[in-house]
Design a protein around this motif. Structure first.
Motif, PDB file in Angstrom:
ATOM      1  N   VAL A   1      46.944  35.059  42.240  1.00  0.00           N
ATOM      2  CA  VAL A   1      46.770  34.119  43.353  1.00  0.00           C
ATOM      3  C   VAL A   1      47.250  34.772  44.656  1.00  0.00           C
ATOM      4  CG1 VAL A   1      47.522  31.917  44.321  1.00  0.00           C
ATOM      5  CG2 VAL A   1      46.899  32.059  41.896  1.00  0.00           C
ATOM      6  N   PHE A   2      48.364  35.452  44.582  1.00  0.00           N
ATOM      7  CA  PHE A   2      48.906  36.136  45.766  1.00  0.00           C
ATOM      8  C   PHE A   2      47.886  37.148  46.303  1.00  0.00           C
ATOM      9  CE2 PHE A   2      51.425  39.164  48.147  1.00  0.00           C
ATOM     10  CZ  PHE A   2      52.377  38.377  48.776  1.00  0.00           C
ATOM     11  N   MET A   3      47.316  37.943  45.402  1.00  0.00           N
ATOM     12  CA  MET A   3      46.327  38.947  45.820  1.00  0.00           C
ATOM     13  C   MET A   3      45.081  38.275  46.387  1.00  0.00           C
ATOM     14  SD  MET A   3      46.553  42.141  43.111  1.00  0.00           S
ATOM     15  CE  MET A   3      45.667  41.256  41.838  1.00  0.00           C
TER      16      MET A   3
ATOM     17  N   GLN B   1      49.889  44.777  53.208  1.00  0.00           N
ATOM     18  CA  GLN B   1      48.930  43.945  53.943  1.00  0.00           C
ATOM     19  C   GLN B   1      49.638  42.672  54.412  1.00  0.00           C
ATOM     20  OE1 GLN B   1      44.925  43.924  52.470  1.00  0.00           O
ATOM     21  NE2 GLN B   1      44.733  41.766  53.017  1.00  0.00           N
ATOM     22  N   PRO B   2      50.217  42.723  55.603  1.00  0.00           N
ATOM     23  CA  PRO B   2      51.127  41.653  56.039  1.00  0.00           C
ATOM     24  C   PRO B   2      50.487  40.281  56.265  1.00  0.00           C
ATOM     25  CG  PRO B   2      51.545  43.681  57.275  1.00  0.00           C
ATOM     26  CD  PRO B   2      50.262  43.883  56.522  1.00  0.00           C
ATOM     27  N   GLU B   3      49.164  40.240  56.493  1.00  0.00           N
ATOM     28  CA  GLU B   3      48.536  38.936  56.777  1.00  0.00           C
ATOM     29  C   GLU B   3      47.549  38.538  55.689  1.00  0.00           C
ATOM     30  OE1 GLU B   3      49.615  37.015  59.126  1.00  0.00           O
ATOM     31  OE2 GLU B   3      50.934  38.540  59.963  1.00  0.00           O
ATOM     32  N   PRO B   4      47.419  37.254  55.347  1.00  0.00           N
ATOM     33  CA  PRO B   4      48.267  36.163  55.824  1.00  0.00           C
ATOM     34  C   PRO B   4      49.685  36.284  55.271  1.00  0.00           C
ATOM     35  CG  PRO B   4      46.863  35.409  54.037  1.00  0.00           C
ATOM     36  CD  PRO B   4      46.406  36.801  54.365  1.00  0.00           C
TER      37      PRO B   4
ATOM     38  N   MET C   1      45.584  51.931  42.854  1.00  0.00           N
ATOM     39  CA  MET C   1      46.518  51.074  42.107  1.00  0.00           C
ATOM     40  C   MET C   1      45.800  50.425  40.931  1.00  0.00           C
ATOM     41  SD  MET C   1      48.882  49.263  45.080  1.00  0.00           S
ATOM     42  CE  MET C   1      47.538  48.413  45.934  1.00  0.00           C
ATOM     43  N   LYS C   2      46.590  49.941  39.979  1.00  0.00           N
ATOM     44  CA  LYS C   2      46.067  49.310  38.771  1.00  0.00           C
ATOM     45  C   LYS C   2      47.063  48.232  38.351  1.00  0.00           C
ATOM     46  CE  LYS C   2      44.859  52.896  36.057  1.00  0.00           C
ATOM     47  NZ  LYS C   2      44.858  53.748  34.842  1.00  0.00           N
ATOM     48  N   LEU C   3      46.567  47.104  37.868  1.00  0.00           N
ATOM     49  CA  LEU C   3      47.476  46.033  37.458  1.00  0.00           C
ATOM     50  C   LEU C   3      47.360  45.787  35.949  1.00  0.00           C
ATOM     51  CD1 LEU C   3      49.483  43.906  38.751  1.00  0.00           C
ATOM     52  CD2 LEU C   3      47.580  42.283  38.564  1.00  0.00           C
ATOM     53  N   TYR C   4      48.437  45.998  35.232  1.00  0.00           N
ATOM     54  CA  TYR C   4      48.489  45.680  33.801  1.00  0.00           C
ATOM     55  C   TYR C   4      48.886  44.223  33.675  1.00  0.00           C
ATOM     56  CZ  TYR C   4      48.407  50.717  33.177  1.00  0.00           C
ATOM     57  OH  TYR C   4      48.039  52.039  33.222  1.00  0.00           O
ATOM     58  N   GLU C   5      48.077  43.444  32.994  1.00  0.00           N
ATOM     59  CA  GLU C   5      48.297  42.005  33.021  1.00  0.00           C
ATOM     60  C   GLU C   5      47.813  41.334  31.753  1.00  0.00           C
ATOM     61  OE1 GLU C   5      45.014  40.409  35.608  1.00  0.00           O
ATOM     62  OE2 GLU C   5      44.258  40.939  33.633  1.00  0.00           O
ATOM     63  N   ALA C   6      48.107  40.059  31.636  1.00  0.00           N
ATOM     64  CA  ALA C   6      47.669  39.250  30.502  1.00  0.00           C
ATOM     65  C   ALA C   6      47.466  37.833  31.015  1.00  0.00           C
ATOM     66  CB  ALA C   6      48.724  39.282  29.411  1.00  0.00           C
ATOM     67  N   GLU C   7      46.969  36.954  30.147  1.00  0.00           N
ATOM     68  CA  GLU C   7      46.829  35.542  30.527  1.00  0.00           C
ATOM     69  C   GLU C   7      48.222  34.916  30.508  1.00  0.00           C
ATOM     70  OE1 GLU C   7      44.281  33.434  31.236  1.00  0.00           O
ATOM     71  OE2 GLU C   7      42.672  34.918  31.141  1.00  0.00           O
ATOM     72  N   SER C   8      49.010  35.200  31.519  1.00  0.00           N
ATOM     73  CA  SER C   8      50.370  34.669  31.542  1.00  0.00           C
ATOM     74  C   SER C   8      50.638  34.056  32.907  1.00  0.00           C
ATOM     75  CB  SER C   8      51.375  35.800  31.283  1.00  0.00           C
ATOM     76  OG  SER C   8      51.689  36.471  32.488  1.00  0.00           O
ATOM     77  N   PRO C   9      51.566  33.118  32.971  1.00  0.00           N
ATOM     78  CA  PRO C   9      51.860  32.496  34.273  1.00  0.00           C
ATOM     79  C   PRO C   9      52.308  33.518  35.317  1.00  0.00           C
ATOM     80  CG  PRO C   9      52.902  31.252  32.487  1.00  0.00           C
ATOM     81  CD  PRO C   9      52.356  32.505  31.881  1.00  0.00           C
ATOM     82  N   ASN C  10      53.070  34.526  34.914  1.00  0.00           N
ATOM     83  CA  ASN C  10      53.515  35.502  35.912  1.00  0.00           C
ATOM     84  C   ASN C  10      52.366  36.347  36.437  1.00  0.00           C
ATOM     85  OD1 ASN C  10      56.320  35.215  36.578  1.00  0.00           O
ATOM     86  ND2 ASN C  10      56.776  35.691  34.440  1.00  0.00           N
TER      87      ASN C  10
ATOM     88  N   GLY D   1      43.237  38.749  49.854  1.00  0.00           N
ATOM     89  CA  GLY D   1      41.957  39.446  49.756  1.00  0.00           C
ATOM     90  C   GLY D   1      42.083  40.843  49.174  1.00  0.00           C
ATOM     91  N   ILE D   2      43.134  41.066  48.369  1.00  0.00           N
ATOM     92  CA  ILE D   2      43.354  42.385  47.754  1.00  0.00           C
ATOM     93  C   ILE D   2      42.706  42.392  46.364  1.00  0.00           C
ATOM     94  CG2 ILE D   2      45.117  43.941  46.803  1.00  0.00           C
ATOM     95  CD1 ILE D   2      47.058  42.872  48.944  1.00  0.00           C
ATOM     96  N   GLU D   3      41.926  43.417  46.068  1.00  0.00           N
ATOM     97  CA  GLU D   3      41.371  43.564  44.713  1.00  0.00           C
ATOM     98  C   GLU D   3      41.838  44.876  44.117  1.00  0.00           C
ATOM     99  OE1 GLU D   3      37.257  42.728  44.217  1.00  0.00           O
ATOM    100  OE2 GLU D   3      37.361  40.883  45.406  1.00  0.00           O
ATOM    101  N   ILE D   4      42.336  44.801  42.889  1.00  0.00           N
ATOM    102  CA  ILE D   4      42.905  45.967  42.206  1.00  0.00           C
ATOM    103  C   ILE D   4      42.338  45.957  40.785  1.00  0.00           C
ATOM    104  CG2 ILE D   4      45.056  46.972  41.305  1.00  0.00           C
ATOM    105  CD1 ILE D   4      46.568  45.668  43.579  1.00  0.00           C
TER     106      ILE D   4
END
Lengths: 206, 206
Positions: free
Chosen positions: A16-18, A76-79, A1-10, A22-25
């Protein structure tokens, strides 16, 4: 997987969720100010032209922060951050949506319309920015009241609803004062809760 | 259980969802035009002052249409409308949110700001109404393109995302022409899909 992102609140919501999971992408930065999110190859990934976007291993794409988080919760159901049973899932969804619609959405509209930050690509209506800021200020009272009677937004434990409201308040703190934006953030119960949320390892240094 | 509701698009989303599930719940009308949703006893049920609200048998309340629907999905899982596995749940959530945020939300803002229907209780900014209508018109193109390549919004079967978009389009049809609101609803793939969705028994006569 790969996450396309920017310095944005979303994007911050998903980070934070990841971190909680403990998920790293691997991350691919998108330059919003240069219109990278509106380029043809990006719009092919998300026709709404927003960040973040999650690229799956089969080459398909998911967008909408909460949809991405819900997918990761399934992997990854937990937490657990979305709820264990029908009632808790609904209560978390209710508070997450209230935080999104009644506060976060209004802060974002106020910011964009009052500062004109994206006026190269959208029509800004400062008068509407004032209406949205007043609505955000007013509805923050509902969250203050809730946090006076509940440790966390959806109940007695940390969930995605807390991520959404805390990210929105962090965003409001950053834009406070810009374009006369002021939603009166300093409220005692929110401050107590925000201290608990933003000192979690998932929030620190973000 | 009991559903507090009004003749509103969000209440219609929950009605159609319940009809798909075959769920019947006693209904309590709330008069939006007389401000019934802003009365003290109603705000005690939903501090955001919106309809619908679901009263549970233990006397607690759930609001936010999608949170109510998610609770009902948990109580009665079939027919499934939110997805079976993590990926399908995320895809449905993505399309449901796109329909809500990029179309429904803009139609609602355009309608309220252009017509001033609730000007006794909120500040209307007609110039923002025009911006929102243009955004709804523009983003409808994304749904038209999607429905040119997919039988339903989230894939090959009917889900809550179709309920959201169809209700929003029905709402747009009703307000079309009011306050110069025009989002160019007539688009071939949307018409094909809307015919399939709104002739379902859950939609007929609503």
């Amino acid at each position: 997987m790969k996450l396309y992102e920017a310095e944005s609140p979303n994007a911050l919501r998903v980070w934070v969720f990841m971190a909680e999971k403990g998920i790293e992408i691997p991350r691919v930065p998108v330059d919003l100010f240069k219109g990278g999110n509106l380029a043809e190859d990006y719009v092919a990934k998300n026709p709404m032209g927003r960040v973040p976007v999650l690229e799956l291993d089969d080459g398909s794409y998911l967008s909408e922060s909460v949809a991405i988080c819900r997918y990761l919760e399934g992997l990854q159901p937990e937490p657990n951050l979305f709820g264990h049973d029908a009632l808790e899932m609904a209560q978390i969804e209710m508070w997450n949506r209230r935080a999104e619609i009644n506060f976060f959405g209004n802060v974002a509209m106020a910011f964009r319309n009052l500062t004109g930050i994206f006026k190269d690509r959208e029509t800004c209506v400062p008068e509407w920015g004032k209406v949205a800021a007043e609505e955000a200020r007013s509805k923050l009272g509902v969250f203050e009241a809730r946090l006076g009677e509940s440790a966390y937004l959806a109940g007695d434990r940390f969930t995605i609803a807390d991520i959404t409201l805390a990210v929105a308040i962090r965003f409001a703190e950053r834009v406070q004062g810009m374009g006369n934006f002021d939603v009166e953030l300093a409220r005692p119960h929110i401050e107590r809760w925000l201290g608990a949320v933003t000192t979690r390892p998932s929030f620190v240094d973000r």
